[in-house]
Design an enzyme around this catalytic site. Structure first.
Site, mmCIF file in Angstrom:
data_model
loop_
_atom_site.group_PDB
_atom_site.id
_atom_site.type_symbol
_atom_site.label_atom_id
_atom_site.label_comp_id
_atom_site.label_asym_id
_atom_site.label_seq_id
_atom_site.Cartn_x
_atom_site.Cartn_y
_atom_site.Cartn_z
ATOM 1 N N LYS B 65 0.829 -1.206 0.000
ATOM 2 C CA LYS B 65 0.000 0.000 0.000
ATOM 3 C C LYS B 65 0.864 1.257 0.000
ATOM 4 O O LYS B 65 1.935 1.286 0.617
ATOM 5 C CB LYS B 65 -0.907 -0.010 1.241
ATOM 6 C CG LYS B 65 -1.975 1.094 1.244
ATOM 7 C CD LYS B 65 -2.875 0.988 2.468
ATOM 8 C CE LYS B 65 -4.001 2.019 2.442
ATOM 9 N NZ LYS B 65 -4.857 1.929 3.626
ATOM 10 N N SER B 140 -9.784 1.861 2.312
ATOM 11 C CA SER B 140 -8.885 2.674 1.518
ATOM 12 C C SER B 140 -7.803 1.862 0.791
ATOM 13 O O SER B 140 -7.198 2.362 -0.144
ATOM 14 C CB SER B 140 -8.199 3.703 2.418
ATOM 15 O OG SER B 140 -7.372 3.076 3.382
ATOM 16 N N SER B 164 -10.169 -0.437 6.376
ATOM 17 C CA SER B 164 -9.494 -0.224 5.097
ATOM 18 C C SER B 164 -8.826 -1.449 4.481
ATOM 19 O O SER B 164 -8.454 -1.418 3.318
ATOM 20 C CB SER B 164 -8.462 0.899 5.229
ATOM 21 O OG SER B 164 -9.124 2.131 5.299
#
Lengths: 475, 472
Positions: B65, B140, B164
């Protein structure tokens, strides 16, 4: 000046620590290139996290205890949020509720000549921001540079109650605080910017102003004196003193307004969740047990143990190194004589040259005192030896006092030489001897003068007087 | 499965496999990777091909990420303000992955600074859901989920502040775990809400998640909130099944606001768990309805402070002419942050302001305690909890982006877990139309082993993890 109310906030760098407050960077940055003592943590790089330097907390507790504070059961860190280029995270990790130490006090000699208790509101830990650097002066520089070497230095903020009544008392308080920090070996005051002071001051019934970031104790005294004059002048002209933050301009010795209450910061304090609550109560007994003898206690002991005058004891205990120096000397020379010579003479000569007690050696002092006690040198001679030893620094360190006495011809004449001169002089001064015997005490001065002439001034005049008197009465 | 992949990489060529992935990524329309570390990854692959080594993840490529610090690889949190920031250090999890032989492929798209549920707030534009490219992948960690579901990476790491990892895992039909707060070091995770978030794996199977957890969990002295104790092994006992397991069904997590297809899939999942030996009972988490409000107050407050460091002074994009400090800071932040980030910074700043702190932040902390107590109470009666991960399946790109409140509402079943700090996994449990549905299994603090074991048993009894989207 009983209508003046002063409170101080003192930021002390715990610069005897080897690493910073929340990372492993070294604190010895003073002679290094800018931004060379940094890491992701003290630069606040994205994703980095702080870790508490436990030794720093231990030092903080040590100071808290020495200031007679209550140490909290648990302590925690907060974020103080504000923007400034020297603050790489956009917040400073500080303390708010549950600071390390609260409600203490220290004794100082007040303006009225009596010992006074100055209350300590709290002592808390925080990290130092970086430093802004300008090429030339701040108003002419085209840009600002930031040096983050200082960023993350462990700071202890000591906050007093508004118990101080004059700039001089503020100075006395700061001297005392510095002395305590010195005893605890947590702080080196010789490093630039290691102690910075915010002073709050008001006249009775008026609003207060805060003078920020004063370095140096003389600066505090000057800034406060200026503020008193300024506020009194305003009062006289019936103008209200407004609550505001002011800056002390060291060059012009004045304070200037930088921020009024209206624009005051809201720091939005909230707990720093990256750090756990610390239970510090269990640390306290061991830290307390390891506390050194502090200035006040040592001073009392000196008075009792060495039969010293209180002002000598106070002077000798102002710095731990000086106190240790004294005790080492007193162990091998007359303690009272040592006190006089160290407190009254040596300390003054050191201050005059901006030298510390480390510039002088115990052995040197002991030798000088022994020569004095044996009458080998005069008091003037001893002073000259001390001055010469200090003046030769740094070309010669640890010179021998007796060698210097010899070099400068300061040795008192040998006793038999003096005796011989006395006998001769008495024999050559029949008229003066007769006058003396007729009752004129002053007549002896002639004979003494003659002896001094014969010994080329190396004899001790008092001693000669005694010898002459004895010789005359013998005759 | 990573175990099969590891065998294949040894038998064949890691370099070739990786080249294949990069080729696919370069042709991909998912917009899931933001930065590729092709050169360094291929170099590592060639090294593996010469000498495979013995790490847990030897030769396994992994996507990271955009909010996890990677030395030498741009880490920008999909925010313009961090464009060009190349960290000089690796996050703890990256160090761990590297030491286990994993190969970092690149960085994935995300909601800007992890603020979102759809990966639409990214400065790089939205990532597309491999199951339906008109839909969001969730957020996210949408990029990290889409690359795994879309076959562009065999596994990835995301971070979970309020769901997320689990939300995109659910929307993309893969497995995603949010570990117990403190189990995985946050050192190197760019903070959004530091008291809530954890790094977690996104994978095709539960076993793969267990394997990644074995690699990344454990104490790290650089994170003061990192739990003490030795590193856990999650693979032994993974197949032990659910016989005798008591599962609680929180009644507040069903009913109003939950998509019917989602609810149906989850009830079927519960029936499956029952059929393989678990029992279930309804329980109550009475403070659930306050969770969203408390979560957003806490997360935004922390964010307002965490994001204060982004001033363009030391790293990131410097936009335009320098003026005086405050003007320059303001201009950089005005241009560098997107609207959702600004909204959260402003709300958080407000919540922490003098006079409001007690009314919002402190109150939210009190609610947080109540919510944590809800879970602790529940775990006295049952071993695990089961619920939908998300109340809805993936929605259309653009459908909710102008309605922040409806986006926030979608987090209703994931945020209480972060507030309580307990672990939770999302595993695929069916479909709503063509879109995957996730089952959330929640365990007590540090009981990842039980969560993983149950998820493994469920996976073994169901075909959903084998379903793959057809990505054009």
């Amino acid at each position: 000046m009983d209508d003046v109310i002063i409170g101080l906030e003192i930021h002390v760098q715990l610069n005897r620590l080897h690493s910073k407050m929340f990372c492993g960077c070294s604190t010895a940055y003073h002679d290094s290139l800018p931004n060379s003592h940094t890491c992701p943590v003290c630069l606040g790089l994205p994703g980095s996290l702080p870790v508490i330097n436990k030794k720093a907390v231990e030092y903080g507790i040590k100071v808290g205890l020495a200031l007679n504070c209550k140490i909290e059961e648990e302590t925690l860190f907060y974020r103080k949020n504000y923007y400034y280029p020297d603050l790489p995270k956009g917040f400073q990790i500080s303390q708010y509720d549950y600071p390390l130490a609260t409600k203490g006090h220290i004794m100082i000699l007040g303006d009225n000549g009596a010992e006074r208790n100055i209350r300590i509101n709290r002592a808390h830990m925080e990290e130092d921001p970086g430093r802004l650097v300008h090429a030339g002066t701040i108003d002419k520089a085209k840009y600002t540079m930031v040096d983050y070497n200082r960023c993350g230095m462990p700071l202890l903020e000591v906050v007093t109650e508004p118990d101080l009544c004059s700039p001089k008392e503020a100075r006395v308080f700061l001297d005392k605080l510095k002395s305590i920090l010195d005893y605890l070996d947590v702080f080196d005051g010789t490093q630039e910017g290691s102690m910075r002071i915010d002073a709050n001051i008001s006249l009775k019934g008026g609003d207060r102003s805060e003078v920020k970031n004063i370095t140096g104790f003389k600066g505090v005294e000057k800034a406060l004196s200026y503020e008193i004059t300024r506020q009194k002048n305003l009062q006289r002209r019936n103008i209200k003193v407004v609550q505001e933050t002011r800056h002390f301009d060291e060059l012009r010795n004045i304070t200037v307004s930088i921020r009024s209450k209206v624009g005051a910061h809201d720091y939005r304090y909230f707990p720093e969740c990256d750090l756990a609550v610390m239970r510090i109560a269990p640390w306290v007994p061991a830290i307390r047990a390891a506390l050194p003898e502090l200035p006040d206690v040592k001073r009392e002991r000196f008075v009792k143990q060495y039969s010293l005058a209180d002002d000598h004891a106070k002077s000798l205990t102002s710095e731990i190194k000086l106190a240790n120096f004294y005790e080492a000397v007193a162990a091998r020379a007359s303690p009272k004589l040592a006190a006089v010579w160290i407190a009254d003479v040596l300390k003054g000569e050191l201050n005059y040259r901006d030298l510390s007690i480390e510039s002088f050696q115990e052995e040197q002092m002991i030798e000088i005192l022994q020569m004095l006690e044996k009458g080998k040198i005069s008091e003037d001679g001893a002073v000259q030896i001390i001055r010469t030893l200090l003046d030769r620094i740094p070309i010669e360190i640890g010179g021998s006092p007796s060698k210097i006495a010899h070099e400068l011809g300061l040795g008192k004449a040998e006793d038999d030489a003096v005796q011989k001169a006395v006998r001769e002089a008495v024999a050559e001064s029949a008229a003066a001897v007769a006058d003396y015997k007729a009752g004129s005490e002053r007549a002896l001065n002639f004979v003494v003068g003659l002896v001094m002439k014969k010994t080329r001034g190396k004899a001790d005049a008092g001693e000669v007087h005694r010898l002459v008197k004895a010789e005359v009465e013998k005759a | 499965m990573l175990s099969e992949l590891k065998a294949r990489l040894k038998a064949e060529s890691c370099e070739e496999y990786l080249c294949g992935l990069f080729e696919k990524i370069e042709k991909s329309s998912l917009n899931a990777f933001t930065t590729l570390a092709k050169e360094s990854a291929l170099k590592e692959a060639r090294r593996f091909d010469k000498n495979p080594g013995r790490g847990l993840l030897a030769g396994v490529p992994i996507a990271i990420k955009g909010s996890i610090s990677t030395k030498g690889i741009e880490t920008n949190c999909s925010s313009r303000i961090l464009r060009g920031y190349i960290p000089p250090y690796d996050a703890h999890v990256i160090e761990r992955l590297k030491s286990e032989g994993a190969i970092i492929m690149g960085k994935t798209n995300m909601d800007e600074f992890a603020m979102g549920t759809s990966t639409e707030t990214s400065c790089f534009g939205p990532t597309k859901n491999p199951w339906d490219q008109t839909c969001v992948p969730g957020g996210s960690s949408g990029g990290s989920a889409a690359v795994v579901a879309g076959g562009e990476a065999p596994c990835s790491l995301g971070s979970d502040t309020g769901g997320s990892v689990r939300c995109p895992a659910s929307f993309c039909g893969i497995v995603g775990l949010k570990p117990t707060y403190g189990l995985v070091s946050r050192y190197g995770l760019v903070a959004y809400a530091n008291s809530l978030e954890q790094i977690g794996p996104l994978t095709h199977t539960v076993e793969d998640t267990a394997l990644l957890m074995e690699a990344i969990s454990g104490h790290d002295e650089r994170d003061s909130t990192s739990a003490e104790g030795a590193r856990h092994s999650y693979l032994p006992g993974l197949e032990d099944g659910v016989a005798g397991l008591k599962i609680g069904i929180p009644k507040e997590y069903f009913g109003e606001g939950v998509n019917k297809d989602v609810e149906k899939a989850v009830w079927e999942a519960i029936a499956t768990l029952e059929s393989i030996g678990a029992s279930w009972q309804e329980i109550s988490l009475p403070h659930t309805r306050y969770a969203l409000a408390a979560y957003y107050v806490i997360a935004m407050s922390e964010a307002s402070s965490n994001l204060a460091r982004f001033d363009g002074l030391r790293y990131g994009e410097r936009m335009g002419e320098d003026k005086d400090w405050h003007t320059t800071f303001s201009e950089i932040r005005a241009k560098g942050f997107g609207p959702e980030v600004k909204r959260r910074i402003m709300l958080g700043t407000y919540a922490l302001s003098a006079g409001y702190y007690g009314r919002y932040y402190l109150k939210a902390l009190q609610v947080r305690t109540l919510i944590k107590e809800d879970f602790l109470r529940a775990f006295k009666d049952v071993d695990l909890l089961a619920s939908p991960t998300m109340p809805i399946p993936a929605f259309k790109i653009g459908e909710r982006i102008n309605d922040p409140l409806s986006l926030y509402m979608a987090d209703v079943f994931t945020v209480p877990i972060n507030l309580a700090g307990v672990p939770a996994i999302s595993v695929p449990c069916g479909f709503a139309g063509r879109l995957p549905v996730g089952l959330q299994l929640i365990g007590p603090h540090f009981c990842e082993a039980a969560v993983l074991r149950t998820a493994q048993a469920f996976e073994a009894a169901t075909p959903f993890h084998k379903a793959k989207p057809e990505v054009s």
